[in-house]
Write a protein that holds these residues in place. Structure first.
Motif: not given
Ligand SMILES: [Fe+2]
Ligand SMILES: [Fe+2]
Length: 206
Positions: A132, A167, A137-140, A142
């Motif tokens: 993770y 999810e 990683r650059d999901y909201p 993170v």
């Protein structure tokens, strides 16, 4: 795990993974090593497990299914219904049967890196979280999970499990029972911790 084997694994993942997934794997290996150092797990094993955790991710589903059925037996209905988790199962089987990996700690860290499970070892948690928080990683959210991972692996686990379960549910996908068991276990212990902190704060105030 010796360096020579890591060279071999590097070749294997380069051969099997997309460029994006290859760099993700290198980043997970580095992040796993860093978390292992911070939390007292075996750094070398963490690096190797990170390197190979997604080895089957870009292999087509029919081939993965065959590997799982040949080497690990029948899948449950929940597993059959969610091909996204197959690469963890086929990865473990492939590493064990085809690449001769014998280290059970590494194999199990690969096996449970997507679903998690109850009673995870330190190394399993390190790989689960490193997946993770790896550099690319650059999901909201993170930054939130990165911050939690600096405080406590369990806190980060709880967040990661909430994220995955939500999810899956929102997409109408099944949730693997191992994820539910892992979530409940971590939620119980984290909630206890919070209650204790609140009690201490209260006692301190009166
Ligand atoms: Fe994965
Ligand atoms: Fe991954």
């Amino acid at each position: 795990m010796d360096t020579e084997r890591n060279e071999e694994f590097l070749e294997e993942i380069k051969k099997r993974l997309s460029e994006y997934r290859f760099y993700h794997s290198l980043n997970v290996a580095e992040e796993a090593k860093r978390l292992a150092r911070k939390y007292g797990a075996d750094e070398e094993k963490a690096f190797t497990a990170g390197l190979i955790h997604d080895i089957m991710k870009d292999t087509d589903y029919s081939c993965q299914k065959e590997i799982i059925e040949n080497f690990s037996g029948k899948m449950t209905d929940t597993e059959l219904a969610n091909p996204k988790i197959w690469h963890a199962m086929s990865g473990e089987a492939f590493l064990r049967r085809e690449l001769g990996v014998t280290d059970e700690e590494i194999l199990s860290a690969v096996r449970y890196h997507t679903t998690a499970k109850e009673n995870m070892t330190l190394l399993e948690k390190v790989i689960y979280i490193a997946d993770y928080t790896s550099a690319e990683r650059d999901y909201p959210d993170v930054d939130v999970i990165r911050e939690k991972a600096e405080r406590s692996l369990e806190e980060a686990m709880l967040y990661g499990l909430q994220f995955t379960i939500k999810e899956n549910v929102e997409a109408g996908r099944v949730v693997h029972p191992d994820s539910i068991l892992a979530y409940n276990e971590v939620a119980i212990s984290e909630n206890k911790k919070v209650r204790k902190e609140e009690e201490n704060a209260h006692t301190g105030n009166t």
